[in-house]
Design a protein around this motif. Structure first.
Motif, mmCIF file in Angstrom:
data_model
loop_
_atom_site.group_PDB
_atom_site.id
_atom_site.type_symbol
_atom_site.label_atom_id
_atom_site.label_comp_id
_atom_site.label_asym_id
_atom_site.label_seq_id
_atom_site.Cartn_x
_atom_site.Cartn_y
_atom_site.Cartn_z
ATOM 1 N N VAL A 23 0.846 -1.194 0.000
ATOM 2 C CA VAL A 23 0.000 0.000 0.000
ATOM 3 C C VAL A 23 0.880 1.242 0.000
ATOM 4 C CG1 VAL A 23 -1.739 1.309 1.280
ATOM 5 C CG2 VAL A 23 -1.847 -1.192 1.251
ATOM 6 N N GLU A 26 -2.917 4.935 -0.820
ATOM 7 C CA GLU A 26 -4.114 4.312 -1.400
ATOM 8 C C GLU A 26 -5.328 4.446 -0.484
ATOM 9 O OE1 GLU A 26 -4.352 3.110 -4.323
ATOM 10 O OE2 GLU A 26 -2.333 2.574 -5.001
ATOM 11 N N SER A 57 3.427 5.510 3.238
ATOM 12 C CA SER A 57 2.397 6.384 2.653
ATOM 13 C C SER A 57 2.380 7.747 3.325
ATOM 14 C CB SER A 57 1.018 5.731 2.778
ATOM 15 O OG SER A 57 0.954 4.519 2.060
ATOM 16 N N SER A 61 -3.461 6.248 4.731
ATOM 17 C CA SER A 61 -3.547 4.802 4.482
ATOM 18 C C SER A 61 -3.395 3.997 5.769
ATOM 19 C CB SER A 61 -2.480 4.374 3.471
ATOM 20 O OG SER A 61 -2.723 4.902 2.196
ATOM 21 N N ASP A 107 -2.008 -6.027 -5.932
ATOM 22 C CA ASP A 107 -1.905 -4.588 -5.730
ATOM 23 C C ASP A 107 -3.143 -4.042 -5.041
ATOM 24 O OD1 ASP A 107 0.536 -4.667 -6.926
ATOM 25 O OD2 ASP A 107 -0.091 -3.707 -8.804
ATOM 26 N N ASP A 109 -4.624 -1.160 -5.828
ATOM 27 C CA ASP A 109 -5.406 -0.258 -6.682
ATOM 28 C C ASP A 109 -6.512 -0.954 -7.459
ATOM 29 O OD1 ASP A 109 -3.949 -1.695 -8.502
ATOM 30 O OD2 ASP A 109 -2.721 -0.017 -9.188
ATOM 31 N N ARG A 213 -7.436 2.082 -12.645
ATOM 32 C CA ARG A 213 -7.329 2.291 -11.196
ATOM 33 C C ARG A 213 -8.659 2.755 -10.639
ATOM 34 N NH1 ARG A 213 -2.731 3.002 -8.315
ATOM 35 N NH2 ARG A 213 -3.808 4.529 -7.067
ATOM 36 N N GLY A 216 -7.221 7.525 -7.045
ATOM 37 C CA GLY A 216 -5.871 8.046 -6.864
ATOM 38 C C GLY A 216 -5.008 7.977 -8.103
ATOM 39 N N ALA A 219 1.095 4.624 -8.251
ATOM 40 C CA ALA A 219 2.207 4.693 -7.298
ATOM 41 C C ALA A 219 3.547 4.514 -7.994
ATOM 42 C CB ALA A 219 2.030 3.624 -6.212
#
Length: 335
Positions: A23, A26, A57, A61, A107, A109, A213, A216, A219
């Motif tokens: 993360v 996110e 992050s 998060s 992931d 996302d 996604r 956001g 990354a």
């Protein structure tokens, strides 16, 4: 999914599966991720848990992860002291999951749809040690990323000893034996899926279409992807070093006839080539050879420096949830 489906191996009683999710900024999409994970995993005949690794992050998060842990004991959290990168977040999650029968990396996302997980488990039940995924299509890939991805896989397939199919991802299931073997690797500059593919084991692939996604920004911008590609290539291939030697030979093969031609033209054809022209051509080519060789060597020397420094792969600032083992603040020391 039911354990008595035709062609399926009955699940082991008490078997456990751990999901590992890196993360990084996110917070907007984590609730949707949790809901889809729970909806999928509650239908499988295994005990499961989910480790969310906060890779330094800068948003909320970690607060969201703590709320998940407080509401559902199956969720656990690891927070790094800073951003160590996705490769280290995956490594930390897998090492924290040691003891489980299998781990699934995906992931945060939602471009790795949790709904694919039952297919991964089905292949694992058939006896595969690694069940990886291949993206057939990505909804929001830019032209630059598409070209870069094709170029990266072309080089990796032709100039390394990896079995790395184009568009393969970190969304994969690893059996216990693979997890235990992975924990023995110590290099600091690592490509997570490259190491796994290098191991061998019995492996199969599942294709899927990656959606856009959910929330956001990506990354992994182009700069980070480029750095990962360079580190991955130099970690698994000696071709750049060989290319420097090949380039030197090619330049010498071109330069020698050129200089001979210049000398003969100057002597027999009255070409009147000045000494400074000879010096400029010869010196420029020598400088190009030296700079190319030094540039390639510096990449490998950088890797050597990283390994000799023997720093921890990652540092854990905090943990959330019920952990069987006592908390630690860093990765195990490397020999």
């Amino acid at each position: 999914m039911t354990p008595d489906d035709p062609g399926r191996v009955a699940p082991k009683p008490g078997a456990t599966i751990v999901l590992v999710v890196p993360v990084y900024n996110e917070d907007q999409g984590l609730c949707a991720l949790r809901d889809r994970i729970v909806a999928v995993m509650d239908r499988i005949p295994y005990d499961w848990s989910c480790i969310l690794v906060d890779d330094g992050s800068r948003d909320a998060s970690w607060s969201v992860i703590e709320s998940f842990v407080a509401a559902d004991a199956r969720f656990k959290g690891i927070m790094f002291s800073r951003n160590f990168g996705k490769e280290m977040a995956l490594t930390a999650g897998v090492e924290a999951a040691l003891g489980a029968d299998a781990v699934i990396c995906l992931d945060a996302d939602l471009q790795h749809p949790p709904e694919i997980i039952p297919q991964l488990i089905a292949k694992w039940e058939e006896g595969y040690d690694i069940v990886a995924t291949i993206r057939e299509k990505v909804a929001d890939y830019s032209l630059v990323k598409k070209i870069g991805s094709k170029t990266f896989y072309w080089f990796m397939c032709r100039f390394t000893d990896l079995d790395l199919p184009p568009n393969s991802t970190d969304f994969r299931l690893l059996d216990r034996k693979v997890m235990e073997t992975l924990s023995k690797f110590t290099e600091g500059s690592r490509m997570f899926r490259g190491i796994i593919d290098w191991m061998g084991f019995k492996k199969t692939y599942i294709a899927f279409c990656a959606p856009a996604r959910s929330q956001g920004k990506p990354a992994y911008p182009v700069k980070k992807l480029f750095n990962l590609a360079i580190n991955s290539f130099t970690s698994f291939s000696l071709v750049p070093l060989r290319l420097a030697g090949y380039l030197g030979l090619i330049i010498m093969a071109v330069t020698l006839p050129l200089l001979c031609g210049m000398v003969l033209g100057n002597w027999f054809l009255a070409a009147n080539i000045t000494p400074i022209a000879f010096f400029t051509v010869f010196n420029t080519l020598l400088i190009g050879i030296v700079l190319c060789a030094l540039g390639m060597m510096s990449l490998y020397i950088g890797h050597i420096h990283t390994e000799v420094a023997n720093r921890p792969l990652y540092i854990i600032r905090s943990r959330a949830g019920a952990w069987d083992a006592p908390p630690v603040t860093a990765a195990p020391p490397r020999p």
